[in-house]
Design a protein around this motif. Structure first.
Motif, PDB file in Angstrom:
ATOM      1  N   GLU D  31       0.820  -1.340  -0.054  1.00  0.00           N
ATOM      2  CA  GLU D  31      -0.034  -0.067   0.081  1.00  0.00           C
ATOM      3  C   GLU D  31       0.958   1.220   0.071  1.00  0.00           C
ATOM      4  O   GLU D  31       0.572   2.435  -0.338  1.00  0.00           O
ATOM      5  CB  GLU D  31      -0.979  -0.049   1.262  1.00  0.00           C
ATOM      6  N   LYS D 112       0.776  -6.425  -6.361  1.00  0.00           N
ATOM      7  CA  LYS D 112       1.056  -4.759  -6.161  1.00  0.00           C
ATOM      8  C   LYS D 112       2.327  -4.893  -5.767  1.00  0.00           C
ATOM      9  O   LYS D 112       3.478  -3.982  -6.223  1.00  0.00           O
ATOM     10  CB  LYS D 112       0.217  -4.149  -4.947  1.00  0.00           C
ATOM     11  N   TYR D 114       4.984  -6.954  -6.519  1.00  0.00           N
ATOM     12  CA  TYR D 114       5.795  -7.346  -7.393  1.00  0.00           C
ATOM     13  C   TYR D 114       5.907  -6.159  -8.475  1.00  0.00           C
ATOM     14  O   TYR D 114       7.045  -5.889  -8.953  1.00  0.00           O
ATOM     15  CB  TYR D 114       5.271  -8.531  -8.316  1.00  0.00           C
ATOM     16  N   ASN D 115       4.951  -5.298  -8.532  1.00  0.00           N
ATOM     17  CA  ASN D 115       4.986  -4.022  -9.436  1.00  0.00           C
ATOM     18  C   ASN D 115       6.009  -2.770  -8.495  1.00  0.00           C
ATOM     19  O   ASN D 115       6.911  -2.499  -9.081  1.00  0.00           O
ATOM     20  CB  ASN D 115       3.639  -3.437  -9.605  1.00  0.00           C
ATOM     21  N   GLU D 116       5.676  -2.743  -7.523  1.00  0.00           N
ATOM     22  CA  GLU D 116       6.368  -1.929  -6.304  1.00  0.00           C
ATOM     23  C   GLU D 116       7.875  -2.220  -6.653  1.00  0.00           C
ATOM     24  O   GLU D 116       8.924  -1.439  -6.831  1.00  0.00           O
ATOM     25  CB  GLU D 116       5.989  -2.208  -5.077  1.00  0.00           C
ATOM     26  N   PHE D 176      -0.817  -7.151 -13.533  1.00  0.00           N
ATOM     27  CA  PHE D 176      -0.771  -5.755 -12.925  1.00  0.00           C
ATOM     28  C   PHE D 176      -2.183  -5.119 -13.303  1.00  0.00           C
ATOM     29  O   PHE D 176      -2.725  -4.522 -12.405  1.00  0.00           O
ATOM     30  CB  PHE D 176       0.300  -4.923 -13.711  1.00  0.00           C
ATOM     31  N   ALA D 179      -4.776  -6.253 -10.550  1.00  0.00           N
ATOM     32  CA  ALA D 179      -4.368  -5.921  -9.172  1.00  0.00           C
ATOM     33  C   ALA D 179      -4.070  -4.556  -8.714  1.00  0.00           C
ATOM     34  O   ALA D 179      -4.335  -3.807  -7.797  1.00  0.00           O
ATOM     35  CB  ALA D 179      -3.245  -6.772  -8.568  1.00  0.00           C
ATOM     36  N   CYS D 180      -3.403  -3.645  -9.712  1.00  0.00           N
ATOM     37  CA  CYS D 180      -2.791  -2.558  -9.495  1.00  0.00           C
ATOM     38  C   CYS D 180      -3.884  -1.440  -9.962  1.00  0.00           C
ATOM     39  O   CYS D 180      -4.191  -1.599 -11.356  1.00  0.00           O
ATOM     40  CB  CYS D 180      -1.487  -2.368  -9.979  1.00  0.00           C
TER      41      CYS D 180
END
Lengths: 217, 217, 217, 217
Positions: D31, D112, D114-116, D176, D179-180
């Motif tokens: 978050e 999220k 993983y993106n981060e 992504f 989820a994002c």
DNA sequence: AATGAATGAGCATTCATTCAT
DNA sequence: TATGAATGAATGCTCATTCAT
């Protein structure tokens, strides 16, 4: 009404440290005013880390409000003792004058703070804390005056609210005159350099002034 | 004694611009206090560049002191008019009360400023400016009281300095109570929401209070 | 829709300084992310005082949004050139791939920033700026696909929106794979250490992939 | 290669508490991102003291890496199940799409993350953990493609590494996009507000896209 | 003389990390 | 072993003051 502006953690702190923090804050706020007061400075004077200060108070403002609250409480105690006694109005007034002379010396910084606080910028924040006490004072004084009127000691043609107001005005200015540099200097101009050593004369003259205003002679 | 805290350049400025600067500064200092007052803000409200402000005043403090000086001058004028008239003490007092009621409304900001200024932090800077006026006031009041005593109007057992001091205390608090939020709220607690519309009643009661204190009845 | 997140003053700055600030900010935000990016650091790299930075941008966030806006504009220009030409869909796609290869090298930091920005925490702030471009891209790709379908070049049983989405997904990942360390390393695992020197092979293979997906063969 | 970034003590903790800590950390990091994530916050959500957190992890970074490691492990399990089955490439791909649709909803926070994580700032720290999985994936996909080529199902003129790369790119962007927030909004622009309720249509279209790219038709 | 852009020291607040209990 | 109070370095932002034009 919210009465605590500090966080739970401040309760858990040793009384000694709590007092050091309060004292440091009172001095800092009284000497520099809200804006210029420096939290880091207060922390270091109190021997506490800034981090801790923020564990105890969420904002600078909260520390300020805590201090104000503390000041009001201290004043309430002083006033409470005088109120408790069953004596006539003039004796009460004389006792209050004496209390002011003692209090404004013992608690110079709190008195300065009261002056500071009444200053425009933050007044609304602070009013909710102080109003309670002002209400109590106003109510009390007015009540005593009415009582004295009923007993025939005070002239029946005076409006109790107004006279209570004038009375309290005299008290407030007396406080400031004993504690705040500006008003102290001003008082010396009116009365002379040695006012501060002549508490009895002050009491005598102020009693004469007030009794003249209030009482049948 | 130094009386000008502004630089030569400020004299050369058109009266209109000078007044705009003074007005903007009075409002800013009165509303925010010395520390929070913003010079850049004052400049922009006054329609002047910051650069110019520093051509006129070396420091923020100097602008503040200039303002105070201006406020004192304004007050002196008001007082001067009352002093000029040859009337008895009680008439004088009544005139002063009226003047306070008018002045504290017309010049709210200057009155707030007086409160602000008496605050610890800046008091020493300011004292040298204001002391002159306080001296004059104190001397005047004391003189009038002595005069009235000589005429047998005022009790002979009162100390003129003390009584002048109490009198001026009542005046100062009256001023603040009409102009500063905190003291305004406090006054309403003592007297009621509509005090501000009842100037005559205030005058009547305050006169009663003071006359009782001073005069043989 | 608001498009400028900087203050008037930033417009008045020399182009050289403006670019130094933007460049310093792009690098800082791209390398450290929004939270860790240090305004004081950006200022000193750009050879500007912190004070000035705050004359140009009200908040750290505004600088960030300005940068994003700038990035989007840069991208729009690149895209605009390709869109302007009247060519068939497959030629267009090939041109876009080439543009990505060039852009993601020239503007490594802006590309990194795009990755950063898509990250959860600040996305809503940023979405309003980027959405316009995403909308344009989506509309354009979808339109081209429909057009190609009408011409009988693209299979009629594909949903243009979905296929445009897949296509853009491939483009985005290609960008990241050329500019961001993580995706670069990952690409090398799939293809080999020397991918970065084999743009033609990449283009050839990606075209083969996309054409297979889209076109009748 | 180091695989554990936590300290011995973390092993001795009850499974329940361990999971609470991991869950709290996943949510916080997902978050707020690495920098803004608050260890004290994670500790309190997990019902553990900060002191304990530092008994389990030497640095904030170590907790982050542990979480990443955990995420990779979870993903490996999902992937492992699909790999275990002996089915043709296209069936496999369809299963992976389904798995992504499920996983990215069940494990929003891990996705999220993983993106981060792929974000510049931390990538090198993280790469050593994730590379193993990316290697496995890359190897697997490439192997399957080669196998399908051998069987004559996939065109012989495609480079298996490149095509595996494109395939995985589509998968990552799909994750992504489910989820994002940013990518979710973007997907809605391409396809429409109700994409999220039309998993079958997504599967159908994506399969059509991929099959067109890969297979002789 | 006037301008207003630029400066940079200063302060409130946060949070990873430590350590006495 | 566990706790959570305490620490203090770090950073966004403000504003009195300067100075080139």
């Amino acid at each position: 009404m919210k009465t605590d502006y500090f966080k739970e953690a401040f309760n858990k702190v040793s009384e000694e440290k709590r007092n050091k923090i309060l004292d440091a804050a009172i001095v800092e706020f009284a000497e520099h005013g809200f804006e210029s007061a420096n939290i880091n400075s207060i922390a270091s004077v109190a021997g506490v880390s800034v981090g801790s200060m923020y564990k105890y108070f969420d904002h600078k403002e909260d520390l300020f409000l805590t201090i104000i609250h503390y000041g009001v409480d201290t004043l309430k105690t002083v006033l409470g003792e005088i109120v408790a006694e069953k004596v006539s109005l003039d004796v009460r007034i004389e006792k209050i004058i004496g209390a002011i002379q003692r209090y404004s010396r013992e608690q110079v910084h709190l008195t300065k703070l009261y002056n500071e606080m009444a200053t425009e910028s933050r007044s609304s924040l602070v009013w909710k804390i102080v109003s309670e006490m002002e209400n109590a004072t106003a109510g009390l004084y007015t009540y005593y005056i009415k009582e004295a009127q009923a007993k025939g000691q005070v002239r029946s043609d005076v409006n109790p609210g107004y006279f209570a107001f004038f009375l309290d005005n005299l008290f407030i200015m007396l406080q400031f005159s004993y504690a705040c540099e500006y008003y102290k200097d001003r008082m010396k101009i009116f009365i002379g350099e040695d006012v501060l050593e002549q508490d009895d004369l002050m009491t005598e003259q102020l009693m004469k002034f007030i009794k003249g205003a209030f009482f049948y002679q």
